[in-house]
Write a protein that holds these residues in place. Structure first.
Motif, PDB file in Angstrom:
ATOM      1  N   ASN A 133      -4.730 -11.110   2.783  1.00 50.06           N
ATOM      2  CA  ASN A 133      -3.647 -11.784   2.055  1.00 50.06           C
ATOM      3  C   ASN A 133      -3.394 -11.133   0.689  1.00 50.06           C
ATOM      4  OD1 ASN A 133      -3.143 -13.745   4.054  1.00 50.06           O
ATOM      5  ND2 ASN A 133      -4.922 -14.940   3.361  1.00 50.06           N
ATOM      6  N   LEU A 134      -4.337 -10.287   0.241  1.00 43.98           N
ATOM      7  CA  LEU A 134      -4.169  -9.618  -1.055  1.00 43.98           C
ATOM      8  C   LEU A 134      -3.234  -8.419  -0.970  1.00 43.98           C
ATOM      9  CD1 LEU A 134      -7.900  -9.631  -2.282  1.00 43.98           C
ATOM     10  CD2 LEU A 134      -6.044 -11.182  -2.985  1.00 43.98           C
ATOM     11  N   PHE A 135      -2.873  -8.034   0.250  1.00 40.04           N
ATOM     12  CA  PHE A 135      -2.036  -6.850   0.425  1.00 40.04           C
ATOM     13  C   PHE A 135      -0.565  -7.250   0.556  1.00 40.04           C
ATOM     14  CE2 PHE A 135      -6.072  -5.375   2.654  1.00 40.04           C
ATOM     15  CZ  PHE A 135      -6.557  -4.766   1.497  1.00 40.04           C
ATOM     16  N   ASN A 136       0.325  -6.371   0.066  1.00 41.96           N
ATOM     17  CA  ASN A 136       1.763  -6.642   0.168  1.00 41.96           C
ATOM     18  C   ASN A 136       2.292  -6.214   1.539  1.00 41.96           C
ATOM     19  OD1 ASN A 136       2.268  -3.825   0.119  1.00 41.96           O
ATOM     20  ND2 ASN A 136       2.397  -3.816  -2.124  1.00 41.96           N
ATOM     21  N   ASP A 137       3.588  -6.415   1.766  1.00 41.43           N
ATOM     22  CA  ASP A 137       4.181  -6.149   3.086  1.00 41.43           C
ATOM     23  C   ASP A 137       4.046  -4.684   3.496  1.00 41.43           C
ATOM     24  OD1 ASP A 137       4.860  -8.784   3.176  1.00 41.43           O
ATOM     25  OD2 ASP A 137       6.979  -8.494   2.662  1.00 41.43           O
ATOM     26  N   LYS A 164       9.315   6.895   2.568  1.00 40.70           N
ATOM     27  CA  LYS A 164       8.820   8.152   2.018  1.00 40.70           C
ATOM     28  C   LYS A 164       7.710   7.944   0.993  1.00 40.70           C
ATOM     29  CE  LYS A 164      12.968  10.967   2.783  1.00 40.70           C
ATOM     30  NZ  LYS A 164      14.002  11.812   2.144  1.00 40.70           N
ATOM     31  N   ASN A 165       7.869   6.968   0.124  1.00 39.65           N
ATOM     32  CA  ASN A 165       6.921   6.796  -0.972  1.00 39.65           C
ATOM     33  C   ASN A 165       5.875   5.736  -0.601  1.00 39.65           C
ATOM     34  OD1 ASN A 165       5.586   6.796  -3.383  1.00 39.65           O
ATOM     35  ND2 ASN A 165       7.241   5.864  -4.573  1.00 39.65           N
ATOM     36  N   ILE A 166       4.737   6.188  -0.096  1.00 36.76           N
ATOM     37  CA  ILE A 166       3.678   5.246   0.300  1.00 36.76           C
ATOM     38  C   ILE A 166       2.367   5.542  -0.432  1.00 36.76           C
ATOM     39  CG2 ILE A 166       4.659   4.772   2.572  1.00 36.76           C
ATOM     40  CD1 ILE A 166       2.688   6.774   3.759  1.00 36.76           C
ATOM     41  N   SER A 167       2.418   6.441  -1.432  1.00 36.66           N
ATOM     42  CA  SER A 167       1.178   6.853  -2.106  1.00 36.66           C
ATOM     43  C   SER A 167       0.501   5.686  -2.828  1.00 36.66           C
ATOM     44  CB  SER A 167       1.459   7.989  -3.093  1.00 36.66           C
ATOM     45  OG  SER A 167       2.469   7.614  -4.009  1.00 36.66           O
ATOM     46  N   SER A 168       1.294   4.826  -3.482  1.00 37.79           N
ATOM     47  CA  SER A 168       0.689   3.698  -4.212  1.00 37.79           C
ATOM     48  C   SER A 168       0.049   2.701  -3.249  1.00 37.79           C
ATOM     49  CB  SER A 168       1.735   3.000  -5.085  1.00 37.79           C
ATOM     50  OG  SER A 168       2.804   2.523  -4.287  1.00 37.79           O
ATOM     51  N   ALA A 169       0.688   2.499  -2.093  1.00 37.14           N
ATOM     52  CA  ALA A 169       0.131   1.583  -1.085  1.00 37.14           C
ATOM     53  C   ALA A 169      -1.193   2.118  -0.535  1.00 37.14           C
ATOM     54  CB  ALA A 169       1.136   1.380   0.048  1.00 37.14           C
ATOM     55  N   ILE A 170      -1.227   3.430  -0.262  1.00 42.03           N
ATOM     56  CA  ILE A 170      -2.461   4.043   0.255  1.00 42.03           C
ATOM     57  C   ILE A 170      -3.566   3.960  -0.793  1.00 42.03           C
ATOM     58  CG2 ILE A 170      -3.505   6.245   0.946  1.00 42.03           C
ATOM     59  CD1 ILE A 170      -0.843   6.959   2.278  1.00 42.03           C
ATOM     60  N   ARG A 171      -3.224   4.213  -2.046  1.00 40.31           N
ATOM     61  CA  ARG A 171      -4.220   4.183  -3.120  1.00 40.31           C
ATOM     62  C   ARG A 171      -4.841   2.793  -3.254  1.00 40.31           C
ATOM     63  NH1 ARG A 171      -1.426   6.736  -6.414  1.00 40.31           N
ATOM     64  NH2 ARG A 171      -0.404   5.003  -7.488  1.00 40.31           N
ATOM     65  N   HIS A 172      -4.002   1.741  -3.187  1.00 42.11           N
ATOM     66  CA  HIS A 172      -4.514   0.375  -3.294  1.00 42.11           C
ATOM     67  C   HIS A 172      -5.422   0.026  -2.110  1.00 42.11           C
ATOM     68  CE1 HIS A 172      -3.912  -4.221  -3.271  1.00 42.11           C
ATOM     69  NE2 HIS A 172      -4.777  -3.923  -4.240  1.00 42.11           N
ATOM     70  N   SER A 176      -9.453  -0.790  -2.244  1.00 40.96           N
ATOM     71  CA  SER A 176      -9.944  -2.056  -1.678  1.00 40.96           C
ATOM     72  C   SER A 176     -10.966  -1.829  -0.565  1.00 40.96           C
ATOM     73  CB  SER A 176      -8.769  -2.870  -1.123  1.00 40.96           C
ATOM     74  OG  SER A 176      -7.789  -3.078  -2.107  1.00 40.96           O
ATOM     75  N   GLY A 177     -11.104  -0.581  -0.122  1.00 44.30           N
ATOM     76  CA  GLY A 177     -12.068  -0.272   0.942  1.00 44.30           C
ATOM     77  C   GLY A 177     -11.529  -0.504   2.326  1.00 44.30           C
ATOM     78  N   ALA A 178     -10.223  -0.769   2.462  1.00 43.89           N
ATOM     79  CA  ALA A 178      -9.652  -1.044   3.783  1.00 43.89           C
ATOM     80  C   ALA A 178      -9.407   0.229   4.586  1.00 43.89           C
ATOM     81  CB  ALA A 178      -8.339  -1.821   3.636  1.00 43.89           C
ATOM     82  N   VAL A 179      -9.176   1.345   3.893  1.00 50.39           N
ATOM     83  CA  VAL A 179      -8.931   2.612   4.573  1.00 50.39           C
ATOM     84  C   VAL A 179      -9.715   3.709   3.862  1.00 50.39           C
ATOM     85  CG1 VAL A 179      -6.611   1.912   5.308  1.00 50.39           C
ATOM     86  CG2 VAL A 179      -6.892   3.197   3.174  1.00 50.39           C
ATOM     87  N   TYR A 180      -9.833   4.857   4.529  1.00 47.97           N
ATOM     88  CA  TYR A 180     -10.472   6.019   3.908  1.00 47.97           C
ATOM     89  C   TYR A 180      -9.878   7.285   4.542  1.00 47.97           C
ATOM     90  CZ  TYR A 180     -13.278   6.272   8.189  1.00 47.97           C
ATOM     91  OH  TYR A 180     -13.681   6.365   9.498  1.00 47.97           O
TER      92      TYR A 180
END
Length: 822
Positions: A133-137, A164-172, A176-180
Motif C-alpha cells: 500500500n506504500l507504493f503508488n500506481d 518512458k520515465n520510470i527511474s524514480s519508481a524503480i529507485r523507490h 524498499s527492497g521490493a526489487v533488485y
C-alpha cells in the motif's frame, strides 16, 4: 628429503574494454587460466560494481600496478586469439591519429557478437514482506509486470507499460527492497543449425535395405521418402531436410514415422549463414592499353607502396583488379577489396565469386551480427583469402595481407562520421598496408584531390587509362538551360523538353535510361503560400521532407515523422504547397509522362535491407525496367550494358552547397553518373539540367577534363589553406542549452587560440544548427602538414578538451574531435 615448491608467478593482463575511456585496465590472471592467456584473446572481466564486459588482452606482464585494486579475470572465451598483433598495432595508431580512446576503436572494430556483455535486468524480490500500500500506481504497475515475467530489462519494461520515465519508481522500489538488479550475460554467437537425416546402420547393407523396401510396401508414402532419400544420399552420409522436402510429393508425416521407427536418424548440422550463388565466370582478355597499365602498376609496386589508377569510367579497372588479385592469391597472400557502398557489392561479388570461388568473402553492415562473426572466423582460419567489403572490413583479422584495392577511392562514404573513431577507410587501409608491408592500389575515374596531389608529388605511383574497354567514345554531354525552358513554360514535370523527348526515344528503341537526383523523398518541404511558413522538425533545425510511400513528413536527421498539417502553423491559412522534388516525385512524373514504361527507384528508402539492392540491380540488368531513378547510389561502379541515356536533373543543388568541397563532389558525381551511359557498343548521351549553364565546372565535365579541374582547384585550396595543402581538424560542440553553448564555445575557442592563433576559425553554427534537440557550434583548425607540429597540436587539443570536460560549468556540453573531416 625436503621438497621445495617453486614460487608461483603472478601474472597480470592489460585489457582493452569497449568503453570511451582513455586507458586500458589491468586484471590479475588466476593460476588456472595462466596457461591459456595470450594477447588477442577475449576475456570476461568485471568493470564497476557488477557489470561484466568482454575485453581483449593487449599485453601480459608480471608487474602489478601500484595503489590500484586489481580484479581477477573471470574466464577466457577463446581457444585461439580473435585479434592479432597487426590489428592491435592498427588500433593503437587509430586511437592516436584520430584523437579517440582504444576502447572506442575496439567497439567499432569488433562485431557485436564478438563482444557480448552483461545486461542489467530488474527482478522482483521473492522475500519482500513490506506493505504494498506504500507504493503508488506506477510502482504497482511495475511490480505486476515483474510478477509475471520474473525479470526484465529496463528498456523492455518501458515498452510494456508504455511509460518512458520510470527511474524514480524503480529507485523507490529498490530502496524498499521490493526489487533488485541482476547482471545477465547477453547471448553470444550461436551457429545456424539445419536438420539432417542419416540412415540407421542396421539398414546400410544392400540386403538389409532390400528387406526394408519389402517391409515398406504396405506403407507406400514412407517407401517414397526412403527411395528419394537414397537417391539424394549419393556418397554423402546424410541428407538435408530442406533438400529432402523440396520434393512436394513427399509426406512430412511419413518422414516423421520413419524417424519414430528408427529407420532414419534425425540430427543437426552447423551450416553457413552466408551462401553465394554459383555462376559461370565471364571470360575476358585485357586490351593492349590495360596490359600496359597492369605492367606499369606492377613495375611501380617495386618502388612505391601505393599506386593511383586513374581510369575513366568504362575503362575496365575491374579487369585489372582481377588480374592483380589472381597473382596475389597464387602467391599465398590475402587481398582486401574495399568499395564505398553496399550497393556495389551485389554485382561485384557475383563476378569475383565466379572467378575465385569459395575463398571469396563479403563483409558489410547489412550482415547481421552472426553473419559478421562467421566471416571474421573464416578470415582467421584462412578459409577466406579475398574479402570484398565496405570501410569496416579494414578491421578484419588478416594474417598475411598482400594487397589492398580501394575502388572509387574518392567517395566520402569511406569516412565514418559517428561514432568515434571518425576514421577514413582509405587512410586507415594505407596504414594497415604499411603494417603488413603490403601494396595498395587506389582506383577511380575521378580521384580525390588529396590522392591526385600525392600522385603529382611522387608520393604515390600514377597510372592513367583514358580509353574505354569497349572502345566506344565517352558519352556526349549536353547542358540544358532550365531557366529558358521555365520562362517559356516548356517543362514536362521537372524535365526539360529535350530530356523528355530523348527519354521517349531511348525507351522506344528498347534501351534504358538513368535519371539522377541527389535528393530522396517526394518534396523537400511544404510551405504556406500566404506567409512563407515552412513545416520544420520539432527536434532539428531543418524542414520536413514529404514521403509519398508512407504519406508522412519525415526528418532526414532524426527520423521524426508527422502527417501533413491541415493549416499553416503560423497564420492559420490553408494554402500549403509542396515545393521542390526528390526521387519519389520524379518516379511519379515518369509514370505519368511515360505510362507504358516500367521504372525502378534506388535510394536509401527503397533499399532498407540487404537483398533489396540486389533485387533492383538484377531487375534492371535483366531489362525488367526501362528507367532507373536514383540518388548517388546509381553513380557508383554499376555496369548496365543497355543504358544509353543519363539525365542529371538538378546540378545546381549540388554546386550551391556551402562547403569548400562542393565543386569537387559535384564534378565527381556528374562525371561518375555520366559514365553509366553507353558502356558497350553505342555512344551514350548525358543531359545536365541547370539554371546556370555558365558555371565554370560544366566546361570541365563536357570536355572530360578532370585533370584540368583538379589543377584549377589546387590554386584556390592553397590560397584559402585547405587540403591537400593543409590538414583540418574540426571540433564540434553540442548542447541542449543554446546560451550555455554560446558561452562555452567561446571559452573553449579562446583556450585553444593561445596555441593555435590564426589557425583557428570559429566558433560558428553550421547550416543545420540543431539536430536531435542539440544545438551545434563548430571550430575549424587549419594546420600545416608538419608531423611534429600535428602531433603537438593533437596533444594540445586532447589536453584542453579534457580540462573543458571537467569544468563543472560546461559539463552539459559535448566535445567531438574530427580529424580530417569530410
Amino acid at each position: 628429503m625436503q621438497l621445495f615448491q617453486a614460487e608461483k608467478t603472478e601474472l597480470y593482463a592489460e585489457v582493452i574494454l569497449p568503453l570511451a575511456v582513455g586507458k586500458t585496465f589491468t586484471y590479475s590472471i588466476p593460476e588456472s587460466l595462466q596457461p591459456l592467456v595470450l594477447p588477442g584473446k577475449r576475456v570476461w572481466v568485471q568493470f564497476g560494481k557488477s557489470k561484466i564486459y568482454t575485453g581483449i588482452i593487449k599485453n601480459i606482464s608480471t608487474r602489478k600496478p601500484d595503489n590500484v585494486e586489481v580484479k581477477p579475470i573471470f574466464d577466457i572465451q577463446d581457444e585461439k586469439p580473435v585479434v592479432n598483433p597487426e590489428q592491435l598495432q592498427l588500433w593503437d595508431w587509430m586511437a592516436s591519429y584520430y584523437c579517440c580512446f582504444p576502447g572506442e576503436v575496439m567497439s567499432v572494430a569488433l562485431p557485436s557478437s564478438l563482444k557480448p556483455q552483461s545486461e542489467s535486468v530488474l527482478c522482483i524480490n521473492p522475500e519482500f514482506e513490506g506493505d504494498f500500500n506504500l507504493f503508488n500506481d506506477r510502482e504497482i504497475m511495475l511490480l505486476n509486470v515483474l510478477q509475471q515475467k520474473k525479470n526484465v530489462e529496463v528498456q523492455e519494461l518501458k515498452k510494456i507499460i508504455g511509460i518512458k520515465n520510470i527511474s524514480s519508481a524503480i529507485r523507490h522500489l529498490q530502496e524498499s527492497g521490493a526489487v533488485y538488479f541482476r547482471e545477465e550475460l547477453t547471448q553470444a554467437y550461436q551457429p545456424k543449425k539445419e536438420i539432417i537425416y542419416r540412415l540407421h546402420k542396421d539398414y546400410q547393407s544392400v540386403k538389409a535395405l532390400q528387406l526394408l523396401f519389402d517391409e515398406l510396401e504396405k506403407a507406400p508414402r514412407q517407401l517414397d521418402v526412403i527411395l528419394h532419400f537414397r537417391m539424394l544420399l549419393g556418397k554423402s552420409s546424410y541428407v538435408l531436410h530442406s533438400e529432402l522436402m523440396a520434393n512436394k510429393q513427399l509426406s512430412l508425416n511419413a518422414l516423421t514415422a520413419l524417424v519414430k521407427k528408427g529407420i532414419l536418424i534425425k540430427d543437426y548440422l552447423d551450416v553457413d549463414r552466408v551462401i553465394f550463388e554459383k555462376i559461370k565466370a565471364e571470360t575476358f582478355e585485357l586490351k593492349d592499353f590495360q596490359e600496359e597499365a597492369l605492367n606499369r602498376i606492377e613495375e611501380l609496386f617495386t618502388e612505391k607502396e601505393t599506386v593511383l589508377l586513374h581510369g575513366i569510367t568504362s575503362s575496365g579497372k575491374t579487369y585489372i583488379y582481377i588480374k592483380l588479385i589472381e597473382k596475389y592469391l597464387k602467391s599465398g597472400k590475402q587481398v582486401l577489396y574495399l568499395v564505398p557502398e553496399i550497393s556495389l557489392t551485389a554485382q561485384l561479388i557475383r563476378k569475383l565469386y565466379a572467378y575465385f570461388g569459395p575463398v571469396t568473402g563479403i563483409y558489410h553492415s547489412k550482415y547481421n551480427p552472426f553473419e559478421r562473426y562467421e566471416t571474421w572466423q573464416k578470415v582467421i582460419s584462412g578459409e577466406y583469402q579475398l574479402i570484398v567489403g565496405v570501410r569496416s572490413a579494414v578491421f578484419l583479422p588478416f594474417s598475411h595481407l598482400g594487397l589492398i584495392i580501394i575502388d572509387e577511392e574518392h567517395e566520402n562514404t569511406f569516412k565514418q562520421q559517428s561514432p568515434a573513431p571518425r576514421y577514413h577507410a582509405r587512410d586507415t587501409a594505407l596504414m594497415l598496408s604499411g603494417i603488413f608491408k603490403a601494396k595498395t592500389l587506389l582506383g577511380s575515374a575521378t580521384p580525390s584531390l588529396e590522392s591526385f596531389f600525392n600522385a603529382r608529388n611522387n608520393k604515390f605511383g600514377y597510372v592513367k587509362m583514358d580509353k574505354r574497354y569497349s572502345e566506344v567514345q565517352p558519352p556526349d554531354i549536353l547542358l540544358l538551360d532550365m531557366k529558358e525552358a521555365s520562362i517559356r513554360k516548356q517543362l514536362k514535370g521537372h524535365l526539360s523538353p529535350v530530356l523528355h523527348e530523348n527519354i521517349q526515344k531511348t525507351v522506344e528503341q528498347g534501351d534504358q535510361a538513368i535519371l539522377f537526383i541527389n535528393r530522396r523523398g517526394f518534396a523537400p518541404f511544404i510551405q504556406c503560400q500566404q506567409c512563407g511558413w515552412v513545416v520544420k522538425c520539432r527536434h532539428c533545425d531543418i524542414s520536413l521532407t514529404y514521403h509519398k510511400s508512407s504519406k508522412k513528413l519525415r526528418c532526414h536527421y532524426c527520423d521524426y515523422q508527422q502527417g501533413i498539417p491541415s493549416s499553416c502553423g503560423f497564420c492559420g491559412g490553408n494554402q500549403l504547397l509542396m515545393k521542390g522534388f526528390g526521387t519519389e516525385k520524379i518516379e511519379d512524373d515518369i509514370a505519368i509522362l511515360f505510362p507504358g514504361s516500367q521504372t525502378l527507384r534506388m535510394d536509401i528508402d527503397s533499399t532498407r535491407n540487404r537483398k533489396s539492392f540486389e533485387k533492383i540491380i538484377h531487375a534492371f540488368e535483366k531489362g525488367e525496367a526501362s528507367i532507373l531513378i536514383g540518388t548517388q547510389m546509381v553513380t557508383k561502379g554499376l555496369d548496365f550494358e543497355k543504358v544509353k541515356l543519363v539525365g542529371i536533373l538538378n546540378a545546381d543543388q549540388m554546386l550551391s552547397y556551402p562547403d569548400f568541397r562542393a565543386e569537387e563532389r559535384s564534378v565527381q558525381l556528374m562525371m561518375q553518373v555520366s559514365g553509366r551511359a553507353g558502356r558497350r557498343d553505342d555512344r551514350g548521351k548525358v543531359y545536365i539540367q541547370t539554371f546556370n549553364p555558365n558555371h565554370p565546372v560544366f566546361q570541365y565535365i563536357i570536355s572530360n577534363d578532370y585533370d584540368g579541374f583538379c589543377l584549377s582547384q589546387f590554386q584556390e585550396r592553397n590560397n584559402f589553406r585547405y587540403p591537400p595543402f593543409y590538414r583540418l581538424i574540426q571540433l564540434t560542440l553540442k548542447s541542449k542549452d543554446l546560451n550555455l553553448l554560446i558561452k562555452g564555445s567561446e571559452v573553449y575557442a579562446n583556450r585553444l587560440k593561445r596555441f593555435f592563433g590564426e589557425r583557428l576559425n570559429g566558433p560558428v553554427s553550421p547550416p543545420v544548427m540543431k539536430i536531435r534537440n542539440e544545438f551545434i557550434f563548430n571550430i575549424l583548425l587549419k594546420l600545416e602538414k608538419n608531423p611534429a607540429f600535428l602531433q603537438k597540436a593533437k596533444k594540445t587539443i586532447l589536453e584542453e578538451t579534457g580540462k573543458f570536460n571537467l569544468d563543472p560549468d560546461y559539463r552539459k556540453i559535448r566535445c567531438i574531435i574530427d580529424v580530417d573531416p569530410i
